[in-house]
Design an enzyme around this catalytic site. Sequence first.
Site, PDB file in Angstrom:
ATOM      1  N   GLU A   1     -12.152   5.020  -3.852  1.00  0.00           N
ATOM      2  CA  GLU A   1     -12.799   6.325  -3.941  1.00  0.00           C
ATOM      3  C   GLU A   1     -13.817   6.485  -2.812  1.00  0.00           C
ATOM      4  O   GLU A   1     -14.542   7.471  -2.759  1.00  0.00           O
ATOM      5  CB  GLU A   1     -13.385   6.391  -5.360  1.00  0.00           C
ATOM      6  CG  GLU A   1     -14.000   7.636  -5.831  1.00  0.00           C
ATOM      7  CD  GLU A   1     -15.468   7.694  -5.508  1.00  0.00           C
ATOM      8  OE1 GLU A   1     -16.015   6.713  -4.963  1.00  0.00           O
ATOM      9  OE2 GLU A   1     -16.058   8.745  -5.777  1.00  0.00           O
TER      10      GLU A   1
ATOM     11  N   ASP B   1     -12.360   4.196   5.309  1.00  0.00           N
ATOM     12  CA  ASP B   1     -11.516   3.109   5.801  1.00  0.00           C
ATOM     13  C   ASP B   1     -12.137   2.306   6.954  1.00  0.00           C
ATOM     14  O   ASP B   1     -12.666   2.870   7.914  1.00  0.00           O
ATOM     15  CB  ASP B   1     -10.169   3.672   6.276  1.00  0.00           C
ATOM     16  CG  ASP B   1      -9.364   4.241   5.122  1.00  0.00           C
ATOM     17  OD1 ASP B   1      -9.938   4.413   4.035  1.00  0.00           O
ATOM     18  OD2 ASP B   1      -8.176   4.520   5.316  1.00  0.00           O
TER      19      ASP B   1
ATOM     20  N   GLY C   1     -16.641   5.471  -2.127  1.00  0.00           N
ATOM     21  CA  GLY C   1     -18.080   5.581  -2.389  1.00  0.00           C
ATOM     22  C   GLY C   1     -18.556   7.017  -2.552  1.00  0.00           C
ATOM     23  O   GLY C   1     -19.758   7.275  -2.602  1.00  0.00           O
TER      24      GLY C   1
ATOM     25  N   ASP D   1       0.847  -1.195   0.000  1.00  0.00           N
ATOM     26  CA  ASP D   1       0.000   0.000   0.000  1.00  0.00           C
ATOM     27  C   ASP D   1       0.882   1.243   0.000  1.00  0.00           C
ATOM     28  O   ASP D   1       2.039   1.210  -0.470  1.00  0.00           O
ATOM     29  CB  ASP D   1      -0.966  -0.058   1.201  1.00  0.00           C
ATOM     30  CG  ASP D   1      -2.262   0.706   0.955  1.00  0.00           C
ATOM     31  OD1 ASP D   1      -2.260   1.942   1.115  1.00  0.00           O
ATOM     32  OD2 ASP D   1      -3.278   0.079   0.609  1.00  0.00           O
ATOM     33  N   ASP D   2       0.385   2.329   0.561  1.00  0.00           N
ATOM     34  CA  ASP D   2       1.065   3.623   0.536  1.00  0.00           C
ATOM     35  C   ASP D   2       2.465   3.530   1.181  1.00  0.00           C
ATOM     36  O   ASP D   2       2.722   2.643   1.987  1.00  0.00           O
ATOM     37  CB  ASP D   2       0.198   4.623   1.321  1.00  0.00           C
ATOM     38  CG  ASP D   2       0.425   6.059   0.883  1.00  0.00           C
ATOM     39  OD1 ASP D   2       1.387   6.300   0.148  1.00  0.00           O
ATOM     40  OD2 ASP D   2      -0.374   6.919   1.296  1.00  0.00           O
TER      41      ASP D   2
ATOM     42  N   ASP E   1      -5.853   5.122  -5.319  1.00  0.00           N
ATOM     43  CA  ASP E   1      -6.558   5.927  -4.313  1.00  0.00           C
ATOM     44  C   ASP E   1      -7.005   7.241  -4.954  1.00  0.00           C
ATOM     45  O   ASP E   1      -6.762   7.478  -6.152  1.00  0.00           O
ATOM     46  CB  ASP E   1      -5.603   6.174  -3.133  1.00  0.00           C
ATOM     47  CG  ASP E   1      -6.347   6.198  -1.812  1.00  0.00           C
ATOM     48  OD1 ASP E   1      -7.436   6.792  -1.767  1.00  0.00           O
ATOM     49  OD2 ASP E   1      -5.823   5.647  -0.823  1.00  0.00           O
TER      50      ASP E   1
HETATM   51  C1  GLA Z   1      -6.619   5.702   2.203  1.00  0.00           C
HETATM   52  C2  GLA Z   1      -7.140   4.317   1.818  1.00  0.00           C
HETATM   53  C3  GLA Z   1      -6.495   3.254   2.689  1.00  0.00           C
HETATM   54  C4  GLA Z   1      -4.982   3.322   2.539  1.00  0.00           C
HETATM   55  C5  GLA Z   1      -4.503   4.718   2.883  1.00  0.00           C
HETATM   56  C6  GLA Z   1      -3.024   4.884   2.582  1.00  0.00           C
HETATM   57  O1  GLA Z   1      -7.009   6.069   3.476  1.00  0.00           O
HETATM   58  O2  GLA Z   1      -8.532   4.269   1.948  1.00  0.00           O
HETATM   59  O3  GLA Z   1      -6.978   1.974   2.344  1.00  0.00           O
HETATM   60  O4  GLA Z   1      -4.647   2.989   1.222  1.00  0.00           O
HETATM   61  O5  GLA Z   1      -5.201   5.700   2.125  1.00  0.00           O
HETATM   62  O6  GLA Z   1      -2.581   6.158   2.814  1.00  0.00           O
END
Ligand code: GLA
Length: 512
Positions: free
Chosen positions: A209, A231, A211, A89-90, A172
């Site tokens: 996104e 989240d 929703g 992920d990030d 994202d």
């Molecule tokens: C958003 C996404 C999460 C994650 C974070 C990472 O909040 O919804 O699932 O990917 O970014 O920064």
Amino acid sequence: MAPAKILKVSIVFGSVVLFLMSGTSFALQDGVARTPPMGWNSWNYFACNLITEDVVLMTAQAFVKKHPANWEGKQISMLDVGYKYVCIDDCWGKGTRTALGQLQINTIKFPHSIDNTFNWLSDSLHNMGLKFGIYTSNGTSTCQQTQPGSCSHEESDAAQFALWGVDFIKNDCCFSEGCNGGTPNQQLYVKMRDAVKKTGRPMVLSLCEYGKSSPWLWGDTVGHMWRTNYDITADWGSVLGRVDENTSRQLYRYAHPGAWNDPDMLEVGNGSLTLAENQSHFDLWCMQASPLLKGNDLSRMTEEVFTILSNREVIAVDQDSLGVQGRRVRQIGTTIDIYVKKMKSADTLLNRKFAVVLLNRTTGSLSGSVKWADFGELNPKAKYVVRDLWKHTNLDTAATDSVRATMAGHGTVHLLLTRVPPPVSALEIPVSINALSAQLESRTSALGIEIYIPASNSKVQIFNAQGEMIASFSTSHPSWYPVSDKLSLYGIYIVCVKTSSGFLAKELLLAR
Ligand code: GLA
């Protein structure tokens, strides 16, 4: 909705024999994610600071590690039951692009990426039979603001990902408001879709996104899955909240092979969830045909958590090739929810298969009987073979009209019901009825969608893929009858016609 067209299904159905067709899709049609993607994502447990190359490798090892013999007496791994995608992920990148506009990998976290590629890591995963997933944002920066987003760099980023052997992109939408004067998210996602297509590499496109602009209405032409909410967190309120949002918006209507509602990565094994809550969380995700991206630390998972995440019989509900999302059909007071998911059955209309989840919303344990009639879609008079997917046994209820269930607080019972077919042989179907079924056709004309009803004095009923009757009308003579006003959504429909001499049925595929 765009003008609809009916595609004819060439199979002829007899008086009671109906073959269900699988694999219907109006999505990207690229063969990717025909069933909900299964894997792992680093965010829920490792978040920004802890994600490193070592974590990814440790996780990959956990994917292929065989665990002690399960209920089948087999030693299995996560890979054996279908988990494949290992997704970062990030926070994998540096804060700036190169002079040539390329994204840069943080080599302190990923030391084997000194050549500014992830090829060493993706090769390692691919050699283990796994797939590699990465994260970006369609805005000017990712959500943690540790690296640039893909705004205005869609083509070069997609090309870079393809060269790195990426199989899954989570896109994202943080800081999209700063992208080219606030281009709407949907358009930014279209840009990335087209950029990915240009690479020629099959990659799952996951739209994150939350929703905000109802991605379920357009996501199937832009990606393979779309987040339906903000989240998730590792507590029961958050898990149930995501399911309730899915229910209240009736999102089950939008899922189909290649296009899935995504209520977020799994929190099974994380935070304050009890064992019963972990099981319920998993059951409900599978019921909703959700992508199954684990979000826990696989290298330190307990065997109890492994048992939940690796239950093949429950995973089979999620991965069912019919691709119908289950839905809540009934609430008993405010204490018990009943969810039903129609499953692919290789046999007949009368031998349908359903997965059923009973959820205890209260904190105390509950037991009692639930009748087939309470399951909404099931025939209250039919007999079903009932299998308990956690006890891995068939219950002795085929002769009754109900099942007795005991659920822990916030717990579930997960059943698979297969209808016991009545003793009707295909040989008994009159030839004349078979011939009439062949004529049961559909077309699109100036009047919209029409169905040809070949018999006189007929009673016509049309069902959607969830088994709900959505239209019922009578006809006096063989003719084309307009039905556009009755079929509002694209999908699979089953048209049943009762005539004086028998019963005709045919499955029709309504495409956009
Ligand atoms: C958003 C996404 C999460 C994650 C974070 C990472 O909040 O919804 O699932 O990917 O970014 O920064």
